[in-house]
Design a protein around this motif. Structure first.
Motif, PDB file in Angstrom:
ATOM      1  N   UNK A  66     -19.731 -25.597 -13.302  1.00 55.60           N
ATOM      2  CA  UNK A  66     -20.167 -24.699 -12.242  1.00 55.60           C
ATOM      3  C   UNK A  66     -21.455 -25.217 -11.599  1.00 55.60           C
ATOM      4  N   UNK A  81     -25.040 -25.899 -14.012  1.00 56.24           N
ATOM      5  CA  UNK A  81     -25.845 -24.730 -14.350  1.00 56.24           C
ATOM      6  C   UNK A  81     -26.778 -25.000 -15.510  1.00 56.24           C
ATOM      7  N   UNK A  96     -30.993 -25.044 -15.386  1.00 51.06           N
ATOM      8  CA  UNK A  96     -31.794 -24.175 -16.237  1.00 51.06           C
ATOM      9  C   UNK A  96     -32.760 -24.970 -17.123  1.00 51.06           C
ATOM     10  N   UNK A 111     -30.672 -17.744  -6.830  1.00 49.96           N
ATOM     11  CA  UNK A 111     -29.946 -18.364  -7.936  1.00 49.96           C
ATOM     12  C   UNK A 111     -28.475 -18.016  -7.765  1.00 49.96           C
ATOM     13  N   UNK A 168     -29.767 -18.789 -17.414  1.00 47.70           N
ATOM     14  CA  UNK A 168     -29.582 -17.605 -16.559  1.00 47.70           C
ATOM     15  C   UNK A 168     -28.129 -17.522 -16.128  1.00 47.70           C
ATOM     16  N   UNK A 169     -27.518 -16.336 -16.307  1.00 46.74           N
ATOM     17  CA  UNK A 169     -26.125 -16.133 -15.910  1.00 46.74           C
ATOM     18  C   UNK A 169     -26.030 -15.377 -14.603  1.00 46.74           C
ATOM     19  N   UNK A 184     -28.631 -13.359 -11.409  1.00 51.52           N
ATOM     20  CA  UNK A 184     -29.962 -13.065 -10.879  1.00 51.52           C
ATOM     21  C   UNK A 184     -29.783 -12.535  -9.465  1.00 51.52           C
ATOM     22  N   UNK A 244     -13.243 -10.843 -26.631  1.00 54.77           N
ATOM     23  CA  UNK A 244     -12.127 -11.762 -26.391  1.00 54.77           C
ATOM     24  C   UNK A 244     -11.597 -11.649 -24.965  1.00 54.77           C
ATOM     25  N   UNK A 245     -11.723 -10.449 -24.396  1.00 53.45           N
ATOM     26  CA  UNK A 245     -11.230 -10.228 -23.027  1.00 53.45           C
ATOM     27  C   UNK A 245     -11.895 -11.175 -22.031  1.00 53.45           C
ATOM     28  N   UNK A 246     -13.104 -11.638 -22.354  1.00 52.69           N
ATOM     29  CA  UNK A 246     -13.854 -12.522 -21.456  1.00 52.69           C
ATOM     30  C   UNK A 246     -13.991 -13.945 -21.991  1.00 52.69           C
ATOM     31  N   UNK A 247     -13.232 -14.274 -23.072  1.00 53.25           N
ATOM     32  CA  UNK A 247     -13.432 -15.561 -23.739  1.00 53.25           C
ATOM     33  C   UNK A 247     -12.211 -16.452 -23.621  1.00 53.25           C
ATOM     34  N   UNK A 248     -12.455 -17.756 -23.631  1.00 49.28           N
ATOM     35  CA  UNK A 248     -11.343 -18.701 -23.640  1.00 49.28           C
ATOM     36  C   UNK A 248     -10.655 -18.736 -24.999  1.00 49.28           C
ATOM     37  N   UNK A 288     -21.070 -16.942 -24.799  1.00 45.15           N
ATOM     38  CA  UNK A 288     -21.564 -16.367 -23.535  1.00 45.15           C
ATOM     39  C   UNK A 288     -21.935 -17.415 -22.496  1.00 45.15           C
ATOM     40  N   UNK A 289     -22.120 -18.679 -22.896  1.00 50.27           N
ATOM     41  CA  UNK A 289     -22.471 -19.716 -21.915  1.00 50.27           C
ATOM     42  C   UNK A 289     -21.349 -19.978 -20.923  1.00 50.27           C
ATOM     43  N   UNK A 290     -20.140 -19.526 -21.241  1.00 48.30           N
ATOM     44  CA  UNK A 290     -19.045 -19.769 -20.296  1.00 48.30           C
ATOM     45  C   UNK A 290     -18.821 -18.585 -19.357  1.00 48.30           C
ATOM     46  N   UNK A 291     -19.675 -17.569 -19.434  1.00 52.18           N
ATOM     47  CA  UNK A 291     -19.491 -16.381 -18.597  1.00 52.18           C
ATOM     48  C   UNK A 291     -19.967 -16.625 -17.173  1.00 52.18           C
ATOM     49  N   UNK A 292     -19.237 -16.084 -16.217  1.00 55.35           N
ATOM     50  CA  UNK A 292     -19.727 -16.056 -14.841  1.00 55.35           C
ATOM     51  C   UNK A 292     -20.687 -14.879 -14.695  1.00 55.35           C
ATOM     52  N   UNK A 338     -18.773 -11.606 -14.780  1.00 55.62           N
ATOM     53  CA  UNK A 338     -18.277 -11.244 -16.105  1.00 55.62           C
ATOM     54  C   UNK A 338     -19.411 -10.835 -17.034  1.00 55.62           C
ATOM     55  N   UNK A 349     -11.070 -18.805 -17.139  1.00 55.87           N
ATOM     56  CA  UNK A 349      -9.823 -18.190 -17.594  1.00 55.87           C
ATOM     57  C   UNK A 349      -8.772 -18.338 -16.496  1.00 55.87           C
ATOM     58  N   UNK A 351      -7.943 -20.209 -21.538  1.00 53.97           N
ATOM     59  CA  UNK A 351      -8.702 -21.274 -20.890  1.00 53.97           C
ATOM     60  C   UNK A 351      -7.766 -22.171 -20.086  1.00 53.97           C
ATOM     61  N   UNK A 356      -8.797 -11.207 -19.247  1.00 57.21           N
ATOM     62  CA  UNK A 356      -7.411 -11.153 -19.694  1.00 57.21           C
ATOM     63  C   UNK A 356      -6.791  -9.796 -19.402  1.00 57.21           C
TER      64      UNK A 356
END
Lengths: 141, 141, 141, 141, 141, 141, 141, 141, 141, 141
Positions: free
Chosen positions: B1, B55, B59, B79, E76-77, E79, E106-110, E116-120, E123, F2, F54, F85
């Motif tokens: 990203x 990203x 950071x 950001x 930072x995810x 801002x 899990x709903x937000x995970x691969x 959490x580093x893969x979160x937009x 999300x 995802x 993923x 998901x």
């Protein structure tokens, strides 16, 4: 229903530009019969291909491509219904990291090492169209 | 990203344009390895920097920058995730309040004293692109 | 927060173009310190003024203006947060009903008598920008 | 054209809740004749008022209010054309920082000290409607 | 300008839930003075924090947090400027991978390993609000 | 990132519901390790599968699926980035043309013979969610 | 093409509620043949009428109405093509300034004197629908 | 409030181009005092007129026009609030079915017989602006 | 591609409700084989039919219908691609002008004589869905 | 209401370009009286026709066309209300698969065999306008 599929994959060890030229020649012949057009870009590490045509033909072709030993880890970046084709035949070229493409590839990359697996669908389509607008050559520089 | 971070900060007493030149030289070298590009503007009072890249790299770099004693009170103005880079290398320049930039800075300021801490995210991005379009010089006038 | 305030008012009996020139000279000096820019249009009957700057400065200035005896019945036509200034200094001119402006004023008027009190916020801003694009003169024709 | 004007101002030294009650009584009588409705909130430091009615009446009233010695530094937070009134009479109340309002005021504040001068137009309108929905009392608690 | 900053970071070796409790106690005291609210979630590997308040206060606090040795690699995810706060005080809780949170994470995970580093940005904000709606406990289960 | 991939395929001669049960058992075990969830519907003629996880895992799994001899002519109907998901585990069921599903299948079909190859991406996703909302059974009726 | 026309007019001296009743009786008879429906509101000063039906019938009827001596200064407030009728017959009632309607009329008025000539198209349509929802009576109170 | 009204009507027997010239002369004189501008098109069968100005003036003028015996069956095609005038004076011309206009009129007609009564509001406004852009003549060809 | 076609037509002299019942019986049998569903409404003067299914089947059926002597002047009111069917079988009913339907039909009519030829595509679809929601009977009342 | 209908059909055995010329001559004469314009394209296999005019005329003409033995399986591709005509007379031409049109036809086709039955409404309208922009000839090449 016309459909576009963009995938990237890793070049297998031993696949050189001559092999790619063979791939393209076969592809072009086979694709013509199936109504497939698009663009095939590659460098020493990756393939990046835009396939467009009827939905069934695109899927059938992609499955054959997936099993070709000259590349591996094919990953679809973009797959959408389209109203008309963007390419009227086949574009192909060495999208190497030479001076010619470096600036363009970097525009879409996190680092100076171009890695198409990190591209979003939107970026992948945009990048291929930009590269295809430039005159492509088959040989690495 | 790919991500863009714009921050402003106050120049520490004793930081002169030579120091800034050193900062830039080091930054450029370090940033190249990390795939960071952007623009660094400064005058006698403020830094205003646009950082773009992956990203994590953005950071990591911002945290190192935050701890540099040559400026203080770093505040993030913008950001966001971006689809492609705006800068393909590094722009840098003295964004002083001389005749050259006065009109442009005032366009985004409440008073004739330019203060980047009052900029919105949108204004900060717009202002840096405007300044970067002009030929920048390293020396105060 | 940069803010734009447009108001109209009626010219008091005895206020002539010399008085207006004085007003402008004082305004310009005071406004410079406060970071205010804009445009002041007038004819024998009305003032129409565009003030832009910091929200507090615009309000403070408008209150002083409201109490000036050389005009009365000040009415705000437009008041909005803006991302950047439109004017970089002060424009001023006689927006009289002579041939020069007649067609433009009529475009926004119910009758051939121009009356800025009937303007909407949108029309007021559009009209001032149109008038300011033309070369303004201080004297009635 | 129905118009809404929201302003804030600072309470002058010596203005107590009795004075505010007098203000309200006079206002209500005067406003009725002019077709003005709205809400007047205050605490020991600030007034926050929503005025709605005909555009001329709102402006005329705001100018009289501006000159009242019981407050100072009136600053307009919101000024827009509206299609219909929100209040059908007058609401008024002590919007103090007691337990009752503390949570609501803090929702729109940078710190626990409520300061209406930092409100945007949107936040000011939203806050007044929230406070007016609660039963207001005239006395500090 | 109210601002929201969401970051994630890795828990340093030796940081246990008691340490987190200390962090929270200090934070809460310091944050109150600065008008900061939000939510702090953690498990054995990660912190995930939502900070909201004035833009300067949020930045100043984030810089102090960045330098705390009890975590590292703060990223930072999200801002953004916000119109009002979401939290009126402090929420905090063990966002562990126990049964309680497993399905939501899990709903937000691969994969089943939450990272959490893969979160937009979108999300991350959504996930924190979901977790905060559940009753949080300080102890791992 | 995802991703959701929906494909349809034709059941190979000799693939019965016991075989499908085996497929599912293996899939579920393999998919768990890779963080894949979704729904697998089938009848005597077709498979219709929703895979989410993923992007790399979804592609890797789809390529293995494509080569499974128990079905053929796999065709991708939908492939998009998703923010979260839809399924938290695995749904599976006999989507036969019995009374239970007949009305629903017909809603998306040109004729009373259901043919998933004619589904658009939007219809395919909608249909699977409708079918999954009903209690699915493994046996044909 | 179904069309809606809303107009207002001033009641001529000598037109009382009996006259209005006669008007309505004739209108209703004539309108039925022409496929016209709508609402007729009046008080001691104004008529406010909503006419809907075929575009030609609405125009023909409005021209006859315009020449009726029992009112004058008819002014169209709203005129638009509509997809379906709002009224399936005729509503009529005394929209006086008694207690019943006062609050509603004031919601759309600059002052406590209701004047329909100042209504916008949107406000006129909204007001009539609100009044028609209440039970209307033919006599002034 | 500036308003635009477009109507069409049928030419009465005996109304020739001289009569129309008289109509226009009178109109122009009367309209000037009332602040009305627009375009009057006619042929041997129809009038098509665009009136713009204050809402009251437009209505008053349309009622006088409606009663003029030189035409009949006036039907409003378009009636909307406008932000500024389109015409700064009066355009007038013979919009006959000669070669000059035939193609343009046919573009908006069901058959080669032009009939303005079948025009939608959008088409009527578009057609008049197209015709007014061409040089109009008063005499039939 | 699923498609919806709505047409209206005039009932030929001699076509009574028994004939219509025969039409429906044949239609239903033929349509079932072709995957067609919809609604057939009629009264003593008009047919109004909604046909939905595959695009080819809808066209083929409409051409057979067009040539049926029991009605004439078939005119398509609506023809669009649809994502799913609205009717899962066949609805049919006497849409007469009796009390039951009078109010609904009038809602879409210029006069009390219902004429489906004046319906727009949007109105036709809306009207049929409204009528189909009511319990339909085969006999005139 | 102006309407556009686009259909495709298969050329019957024995229909040659002379027959098509006859068709066009008759069509043009008949269509003129009915106010119909458009474009007729054909090759050895297909007709593709754009008809525009009044809704009734378009329907009446399409029904006559449907029954003409020189083609069969007419299928409507597009049918919409339009605000103005695209063609001011008749365009006609041999849309053969010669070099001239091959590239354009392929842009909208799944394979090198052009088949208008697979066109969406949007693609059909776009394709005809593209072909009509080129100079058409009546003879196959």
């Amino acid at each position: 229903m016309l459909t576009r599929l963009i995938y990237t994959s890793r070049v297998s060890p031993g696949t050189d530009s001559r092999a790619v030229r063979d791939i393209l020649a076969v592809s072009q012949r086979n694709n013509d019969e199936r109504g497939l057009t698009g663009a095939l870009l590659f460098n020493s590490k990756y393939f990046l291909q835009w396939l467009e045509g009827g939905r069934s033909a695109v899927n059938e072709r992609f499955q054959i491509i997936s099993m070709d030993k000259r590349h591996y880890e094919a990953e679809i970046l973009d797959y959408v219904a389209i109203s008309h084709r963007t390419f009227d035949g086949w574009s192909m070229g060495y999208a190497g990291e030479g001076a010619m493409n470096r600036e363009l590839l970097f525009k879409y990359s996190k680092t100076s090492d171009f890695n198409p697996y990190s591209l979003s669908a939107e970026s992948a389509a945009e990048l291929i169209q930009c590269l295809a607008d430039k005159s492509l050559t088959l040989e690495p520089n």
